[in-house]
Motif scaffolding. Structure first.
Motif, mmCIF file in Angstrom:
data_model
loop_
_atom_site.group_PDB
_atom_site.id
_atom_site.type_symbol
_atom_site.label_atom_id
_atom_site.label_comp_id
_atom_site.label_asym_id
_atom_site.label_seq_id
_atom_site.Cartn_x
_atom_site.Cartn_y
_atom_site.Cartn_z
ATOM 1 N N HIS A 218 -15.912 -0.290 -31.638
ATOM 2 C CA HIS A 218 -15.295 -1.549 -32.068
ATOM 3 C C HIS A 218 -16.419 -2.533 -32.359
ATOM 4 C CE1 HIS A 218 -12.103 -4.518 -32.442
ATOM 5 N NE2 HIS A 218 -12.846 -5.349 -31.737
ATOM 6 N N VAL A 219 -16.549 -2.969 -33.602
ATOM 7 C CA VAL A 219 -17.671 -3.831 -33.988
ATOM 8 C C VAL A 219 -17.165 -5.032 -34.777
ATOM 9 C CG1 VAL A 219 -19.358 -1.948 -34.045
ATOM 10 C CG2 VAL A 219 -18.078 -2.495 -36.111
ATOM 11 N N ASP A 220 -17.960 -6.081 -34.718
ATOM 12 C CA ASP A 220 -17.748 -7.243 -35.579
ATOM 13 C C ASP A 220 -18.591 -7.012 -36.825
ATOM 14 O OD1 ASP A 220 -17.473 -9.657 -36.852
ATOM 15 O OD2 ASP A 220 -17.923 -10.885 -35.089
ATOM 16 N N LEU A 221 -17.946 -6.677 -37.928
ATOM 17 C CA LEU A 221 -18.666 -6.228 -39.113
ATOM 18 C C LEU A 221 -19.473 -7.327 -39.802
ATOM 19 C CD1 LEU A 221 -16.151 -3.771 -40.834
ATOM 20 C CD2 LEU A 221 -18.293 -3.232 -39.672
ATOM 21 N N SER A 222 -19.121 -8.574 -39.604
ATOM 22 C CA SER A 222 -19.853 -9.650 -40.286
ATOM 23 C C SER A 222 -21.309 -9.719 -39.823
ATOM 24 C CB SER A 222 -19.142 -10.984 -40.081
ATOM 25 O OG SER A 222 -17.883 -10.972 -40.731
ATOM 26 N N PRO A 223 -21.596 -9.889 -38.527
ATOM 27 C CA PRO A 223 -23.003 -9.869 -38.102
ATOM 28 C C PRO A 223 -23.627 -8.483 -38.241
ATOM 29 C CG PRO A 223 -21.555 -10.040 -36.192
ATOM 30 C CD PRO A 223 -20.701 -10.222 -37.401
ATOM 31 N N TYR A 224 -22.810 -7.443 -38.123
ATOM 32 C CA TYR A 224 -23.349 -6.085 -38.244
ATOM 33 C C TYR A 224 -23.868 -5.848 -39.662
ATOM 34 C CZ TYR A 224 -23.754 -1.033 -37.694
ATOM 35 O OH TYR A 224 -24.235 0.248 -37.638
ATOM 36 N N ALA B 176 -13.434 -4.469 -36.485
ATOM 37 C CA ALA B 176 -12.883 -3.193 -36.940
ATOM 38 C C ALA B 176 -13.335 -2.091 -35.992
ATOM 39 C CB ALA B 176 -13.339 -2.886 -38.363
ATOM 40 N N THR B 177 -12.541 -1.025 -35.935
ATOM 41 C CA THR B 177 -12.909 0.175 -35.188
ATOM 42 C C THR B 177 -13.242 1.262 -36.193
ATOM 43 O OG1 THR B 177 -11.460 -0.417 -33.342
ATOM 44 C CG2 THR B 177 -12.148 1.880 -33.503
ATOM 45 N N LEU B 178 -14.491 1.684 -36.200
ATOM 46 C CA LEU B 178 -14.951 2.689 -37.153
ATOM 47 C C LEU B 178 -16.240 3.328 -36.622
ATOM 48 C CD1 LEU B 178 -17.323 0.779 -38.278
ATOM 49 C CD2 LEU B 178 -15.740 0.186 -40.086
ATOM 50 N N VAL B 179 -16.801 4.237 -37.413
ATOM 51 C CA VAL B 179 -18.092 4.831 -37.060
ATOM 52 C C VAL B 179 -19.178 3.961 -37.700
ATOM 53 C CG1 VAL B 179 -19.555 6.881 -37.193
ATOM 54 C CG2 VAL B 179 -17.074 7.131 -37.005
ATOM 55 N N PRO B 180 -19.868 3.137 -36.915
ATOM 56 C CA PRO B 180 -20.841 2.207 -37.499
ATOM 57 C C PRO B 180 -21.927 2.902 -38.321
ATOM 58 C CG PRO B 180 -20.446 1.671 -35.195
ATOM 59 C CD PRO B 180 -19.797 2.994 -35.457
ATOM 60 N N LEU C 22 -17.628 -8.907 -48.307
ATOM 61 C CA LEU C 22 -16.828 -8.142 -47.350
ATOM 62 C C LEU C 22 -15.623 -8.973 -46.938
ATOM 63 C CD1 LEU C 22 -16.781 -5.562 -45.436
ATOM 64 C CD2 LEU C 22 -17.874 -7.037 -43.740
ATOM 65 N N HIS C 23 -14.433 -8.367 -46.973
ATOM 66 C CA HIS C 23 -13.261 -9.063 -46.465
ATOM 67 C C HIS C 23 -12.177 -8.048 -46.097
ATOM 68 C CE1 HIS C 23 -12.033 -8.493 -50.692
ATOM 69 N NE2 HIS C 23 -10.783 -8.603 -50.250
ATOM 70 N N GLY C 24 -11.284 -8.480 -45.241
ATOM 71 C CA GLY C 24 -10.158 -7.647 -44.851
ATOM 72 C C GLY C 24 -8.890 -8.145 -45.505
ATOM 73 N N LEU D 7 -8.857 -0.504 -42.127
ATOM 74 C CA LEU D 7 -9.272 -1.563 -41.192
ATOM 75 C C LEU D 7 -8.431 -1.430 -39.935
ATOM 76 C CD1 LEU D 7 -10.825 -4.126 -40.464
ATOM 77 C CD2 LEU D 7 -9.075 -5.444 -41.655
ATOM 78 N N ARG D 8 -9.043 -0.920 -38.884
ATOM 79 C CA ARG D 8 -8.351 -0.762 -37.600
ATOM 80 C C ARG D 8 -9.012 -1.676 -36.594
ATOM 81 N NH1 ARG D 8 -9.041 3.910 -35.204
ATOM 82 N NH2 ARG D 8 -10.666 4.742 -36.528
ATOM 83 N N ASP D 9 -8.310 -2.716 -36.221
ATOM 84 C CA ASP D 9 -8.864 -3.704 -35.280
ATOM 85 C C ASP D 9 -8.816 -3.149 -33.864
ATOM 86 O OD1 ASP D 9 -9.810 -5.882 -34.035
ATOM 87 O OD2 ASP D 9 -8.372 -7.298 -34.875
#
Length: 287
Positions: free
Chosen positions: A136-142, A171-175, A209-211, A285-287
């Motif tokens: 589970h990551v915050d994609l904006s800073p990532y 989002a929950t994904l494979v970073p 980037l946006h959801g 997009l899986r939060d």
């Protein structure tokens, strides 16, 4: 009528000189698949290797400045000790030395922080790309960290990167898969987009980037020379490259295409983007 077990079938398959054309074709296809998988791994390692070289070169500057500043601070400290050991020292002299020590410490701190930031961003990128674990990551800073890890190669290519992201996008994904998609798109743009472009023309890469609902949208574009229609139609094919004689493997965008599929999404060329070339990446997009 008797049925054959898998072992019976395997036992009946001739090998070597006696194998049929169909069996030989299957064997060659398997060998090609294994060879492609090895090439994909080599391509990924080569991309990280290029980043290592860039990061190592980039780190030399802040480390060098920090070493020089620390050496100056050492001299200022010795001067301060001599002053304090003397019979007479003025307030203004002490204030001047204190100011010099403060400036030196600030230089050391700022440049070591810059070097640490470079190393941290690259370490995150390298470690994540070696992992297939969902997080589970915050994609904006990532995403910002991914781009910062590429700053050395971007600077060497005289290319500026602009980011347009919400403040937070969880989002929950494979970073590692996500970072590799972005990394390969950056590398592809730097390799192809700005060939034969005038040096005084600004070089720009934009990442938005946006959801939206249950989908994650990434738009990647450059303001380079663009791509003709006949090349666009084949961009995601394995081994297709316009730089065959210049070290191109033709696997960069193919890797991106496969990663998007593995993540349950897709990548397409943005036909409306001009000038340059744009891609649209659509992922769950899986939060």
């Amino acid at each position: 009528m008797s049925s054959l077990t898998p072992s019976d079938v395997n036992a009946s398959v001739p090998t070597g000189p006696g194998e049929t054309q169909q069996q030989e074709l299957l064997r060659l296809q398997q060998e090609l698949k294994l060879a492609t998988e090895r090439l994909l791994e080599q391509e990924q390692l080569a991309a990280l290797g290029n980043l290592v070289a860039g990061v190592a070169h980039e780190i030399n500057t802040p480390i060098g400045i920090a070493v020089t500043a620390a050496s100056g601070m050492e001299e200022f400290a010795r001067s301060l000790t001599r002053k304090l050991s003397g019979d007479k020292v003025s307030r203004s002299e002490l204030q001047a030395l204190a100011s010099q020590l403060e400036d030196g410490a600030r230089l050391v701190n700022n440049n070591l922080a810059r070097a640490a930031d470079l190393i941290s961003n690259f370490k995150t990128l390298a470690v994540d790309q070696a992992s297939a674990a969902e997080m589970h990551v915050d994609l904006s800073p990532y995403l910002s960290g991914i781009v910062k890890a590429h700053n050395p190669v971007l600077r060497a290519a005289q290319t500026r990167a602009e980011l347009d992201t919400p403040e937070h996008l969880h989002a929950t994904l494979v970073p590692g898969q996500f970072s590799q998609i972005v990394s390969n798109l950056i590398t592809n743009a730097l390799t192809h987009a700005f060939q034969d472009q005038p040096e005084d023309r600004p070089r720009l890469i934009r990442v938005r980037l946006h959801g939206q609902g249950e989908r994650l949208h990434l738009h990647f574009s450059d303001n380079g020379r663009g791509v003709p229609p006949e090349v666009r139609a084949r961009m995601f094919e394995p081994y297709f490259t316009t730089r065959r004689g210049s070290g191109g493997s033709g696997l960069g965008l193919y890797i991106v295409h496969k990663l998007c599929e593995q993540m349950g999404g897709q990548i397409v060329v943005d036909e409306a983007h001009s000038p340059g070339l744009g891609f649209r990446v659509d992922l769950p997009l899986r939060d």
